[in-house]
Design an enzyme around this catalytic site. Sequence first.
Site, mmCIF file in Angstrom:
data_model
loop_
_atom_site.group_PDB
_atom_site.id
_atom_site.type_symbol
_atom_site.label_atom_id
_atom_site.label_comp_id
_atom_site.label_asym_id
_atom_site.label_seq_id
_atom_site.Cartn_x
_atom_site.Cartn_y
_atom_site.Cartn_z
ATOM 1 N N GLU A 24 -5.528 6.121 7.723
ATOM 2 C CA GLU A 24 -5.027 5.612 6.432
ATOM 3 C C GLU A 24 -5.455 6.548 5.284
ATOM 4 O O GLU A 24 -4.683 6.816 4.362
ATOM 5 C CB GLU A 24 -5.635 4.210 6.222
ATOM 6 C CG GLU A 24 -5.666 3.690 4.814
ATOM 7 C CD GLU A 24 -4.441 2.876 4.465
ATOM 8 O OE1 GLU A 24 -4.086 2.000 5.252
ATOM 9 O OE2 GLU A 24 -3.855 3.127 3.408
ATOM 10 N N ARG A 81 0.830 -1.227 0.000
ATOM 11 C CA ARG A 81 0.000 0.000 0.000
ATOM 12 C C ARG A 81 0.859 1.270 0.000
ATOM 13 O O ARG A 81 0.525 2.264 0.654
ATOM 14 C CB ARG A 81 -0.957 0.044 1.197
ATOM 15 C CG ARG A 81 -1.900 -1.097 1.317
ATOM 16 C CD ARG A 81 -2.969 -1.144 0.229
ATOM 17 N NE ARG A 81 -3.649 -2.413 0.292
ATOM 18 C CZ ARG A 81 -3.233 -3.511 -0.355
ATOM 19 N NH1 ARG A 81 -2.184 -3.473 -1.144
ATOM 20 N NH2 ARG A 81 -3.882 -4.644 -0.242
ATOM 21 N N SER A 112 -10.964 1.349 4.331
ATOM 22 C CA SER A 112 -10.224 1.231 5.601
ATOM 23 C C SER A 112 -9.811 2.622 6.068
ATOM 24 O O SER A 112 -9.018 3.288 5.405
ATOM 25 C CB SER A 112 -8.968 0.383 5.415
ATOM 26 O OG SER A 112 -9.341 -0.892 4.989
HETATM 27 C C1 LIG Z 1 -15.560 0.640 0.190
HETATM 28 C C2 LIG Z 1 -14.088 0.822 -0.135
HETATM 29 C C3 LIG Z 1 -13.288 -0.295 -0.230
HETATM 30 C C4 LIG Z 1 -11.915 -0.162 -0.537
HETATM 31 N N1 LIG Z 1 -11.163 -1.288 -0.626
HETATM 32 C C5 LIG Z 1 -9.845 -1.187 -0.925
HETATM 33 C C6 LIG Z 1 -9.039 -2.368 -1.051
HETATM 34 O O1 LIG Z 1 -9.513 -3.493 -0.913
HETATM 35 N N2 LIG Z 1 -7.724 -2.199 -1.331
HETATM 36 C C7 LIG Z 1 -7.167 -0.972 -1.518
HETATM 37 O O2 LIG Z 1 -5.958 -0.903 -1.792
HETATM 38 N N3 LIG Z 1 -7.908 0.157 -1.401
HETATM 39 C C8 LIG Z 1 -9.222 0.084 -1.125
HETATM 40 N N4 LIG Z 1 -9.986 1.218 -0.997
HETATM 41 C C9 LIG Z 1 -9.340 2.546 -1.147
HETATM 42 C C10 LIG Z 1 -9.481 3.169 -2.552
HETATM 43 O O3 LIG Z 1 -10.490 2.565 -3.294
HETATM 44 C C11 LIG Z 1 -8.155 3.065 -3.322
HETATM 45 O O4 LIG Z 1 -7.157 3.765 -2.608
HETATM 46 C C12 LIG Z 1 -8.268 3.653 -4.732
HETATM 47 O O5 LIG Z 1 -7.065 3.459 -5.442
HETATM 48 C C13 LIG Z 1 -8.548 5.137 -4.728
HETATM 49 O O6 LIG Z 1 -8.856 5.521 -6.050
HETATM 50 P P1 LIG Z 1 -9.523 6.932 -6.325
HETATM 51 O O7 LIG Z 1 -9.547 7.138 -7.805
HETATM 52 O O8 LIG Z 1 -10.843 7.013 -5.648
HETATM 53 O O9 LIG Z 1 -8.455 7.876 -5.629
HETATM 54 P P2 LIG Z 1 -8.646 9.288 -4.928
HETATM 55 O O10 LIG Z 1 -9.245 9.115 -3.574
HETATM 56 O O11 LIG Z 1 -9.311 10.229 -5.840
HETATM 57 O O12 LIG Z 1 -7.106 9.683 -4.755
HETATM 58 C C14 LIG Z 1 -6.283 8.955 -3.873
HETATM 59 C C15 LIG Z 1 -4.859 9.524 -3.931
HETATM 60 O O13 LIG Z 1 -4.322 9.309 -5.224
HETATM 61 C C16 LIG Z 1 -3.973 10.545 -5.827
HETATM 62 N N5 LIG Z 1 -4.371 10.449 -7.246
HETATM 63 C C17 LIG Z 1 -5.569 10.066 -7.738
HETATM 64 N N6 LIG Z 1 -5.536 10.066 -9.081
HETATM 65 C C18 LIG Z 1 -4.284 10.483 -9.437
HETATM 66 C C19 LIG Z 1 -3.642 10.708 -10.673
HETATM 67 N N7 LIG Z 1 -4.252 10.499 -11.848
HETATM 68 N N8 LIG Z 1 -2.356 11.161 -10.650
HETATM 69 C C20 LIG Z 1 -1.702 11.372 -9.476
HETATM 70 N N9 LIG Z 1 -2.266 11.178 -8.280
HETATM 71 C C21 LIG Z 1 -3.546 10.731 -8.253
HETATM 72 C C22 LIG Z 1 -4.761 11.606 -5.093
HETATM 73 O O14 LIG Z 1 -4.100 12.855 -5.174
HETATM 74 C C23 LIG Z 1 -4.793 11.031 -3.693
HETATM 75 O O15 LIG Z 1 -3.589 11.327 -3.055
HETATM 76 C C24 LIG Z 1 -11.356 1.126 -0.723
HETATM 77 C C25 LIG Z 1 -12.180 2.258 -0.618
HETATM 78 C C26 LIG Z 1 -13.538 2.109 -0.330
HETATM 79 C C27 LIG Z 1 -14.415 3.321 -0.247
#
Ligand SMILES: Cc1cc2nc3c(=O)[nH]c(=O)nc-3n(C[C@H](O)[C@H](O)[C@H](O)COP(=O)(O)OP(=O)(O)OC[C@H]3O[C@@H](n4cnc5c(N)ncnc54)[C@H](O)[C@@H]3O)c2cc1C
Length: 340
Positions: free
Chosen positions: A335, A165, A239
């Site tokens: 986290e 992670r 999480s």
């Molecule tokens: C119900 C639920 C279950 C989940 N289960 C898991 C799991 O099993 N495993 C896991 O690892 N995570 C899990 N997550 C966390 C989350 O889904 C992941 O971290 C996912 O990768 C976030 O994607 P996002 O597009 O929503 O990112 P965002 O929340 O929009 O961004 C997250 C971070 O990435 C950066 N970022 C986003 N896009 C870019 C880009 N194009 N360029 C540079 N930086 C960028 C942002 O600046 C921020 O720092 C879960 C979340 C939820 C709500």
Amino acid sequence: MKLEENKSLKDYLTMRLGGKARYFAEIQTKDDVVEAFQFAAAHQLKTFVIGGGSNTLADDEGFDGLVMHMCLKGRTILEDNADDIVIRYGAGEILDEVISESVDMHLTGIEAMSLIPGTIGAAPVQNVGAYGQDISQSFVELEAYDMHTRAFVTLSKEDCQFAYRASIFRGKDWGRYIIVSVTLRLQKGNPQPPFYKQVQARLDEKGITSYTPALIRETVIEIRKWKLPDPHYIPNSGSFFKNAIITKQKLAHLQEKYPTLKGFAMGNDTFKISTGWLIDQAGLKGASMYGMRVHDRNALVLTNVGAKSYHALAKAREDIIAEVNKQFGIKIVQEVLEMH
Ligand SMILES: Cc1cc2nc3c(=O)[nH]c(=O)nc-3n(C[C@H](O)[C@H](O)[C@H](O)COP(=O)(O)OP(=O)(O)OC[C@H]3O[C@@H](n4cnc5c(N)ncnc54)[C@H](O)[C@@H]3O)c2cc1C
């Protein structure tokens, strides 16, 4: 590039809390990235990129800068080999749609990550993973705009320094890169056991012995739907806390009272233990406070069941941290990332 002012952020974050962004840009193309960056530089604005907002929180003040919403789509097959396929995805593609499509193509490599919310562009940031797979295992390279050198660069797996992670994007290069595409190598054919314990148990229960990517996806979706609240209906950020890292002595002390407690060695005489377990043992599983609720099937997840503000979330977070600290002498750490 579509640029808006004073845009409410809560619609873009799965916790559905937070103030407004002073500026908000929809990023559809690589040219939009450059234009948005130049706008921010010209106006001396700080920047923040969001994808699906499923791992990000904004406070009630919002973000006094430019938020770039990554919506850059597209997929290109770069190689179609005997054993595998190499595909480049636009960073704004939805991760679960990418997984669903790969399963339809009978490809294996990312199916155990089914139903993780968010975009593929965010996947390398924390090396997303679940049930024994993470993005680093299929990762070939990514393209990003480097806001330091003001140029597009290609970063290899080694450059990204993936760990559990973690990557350079959450660490030493936080806020430096805007990821515009991610390239994955996916294998043709069926996934091979052993599978993650819970997945294998479910497959065994059903008497399945011949495995396909579609079966693994279906099984993971069943497990996740039971265990995790769907952010479309119950706002949450997955999480909420990191698993706790404690000393050997502390673990031994806890195991005197809780002999079944497992610690995973992390080196330097430190051990990782489940923060969900700590919250549960502290009596907080299912507890409601200030419109926030600790999920009753997974104590690591904090849900918004009616909170009016980020301030309410902050108070709930403080109470949970304080209670765990009071009962176990362990200070748990958030986290989910904060927009700042
Ligand atoms: C119900 C639920 C279950 C989940 N289960 C898991 C799991 O099993 N495993 C896991 O690892 N995570 C899990 N997550 C966390 C989350 O889904 C992941 O971290 C996912 O990768 C976030 O994607 P996002 O597009 O929503 O990112 P965002 O929340 O929009 O961004 C997250 C971070 O990435 C950066 N970022 C986003 N896009 C870019 C880009 N194009 N360029 C540079 N930086 C960028 C942002 O600046 C921020 O720092 C879960 C979340 C939820 C709500």
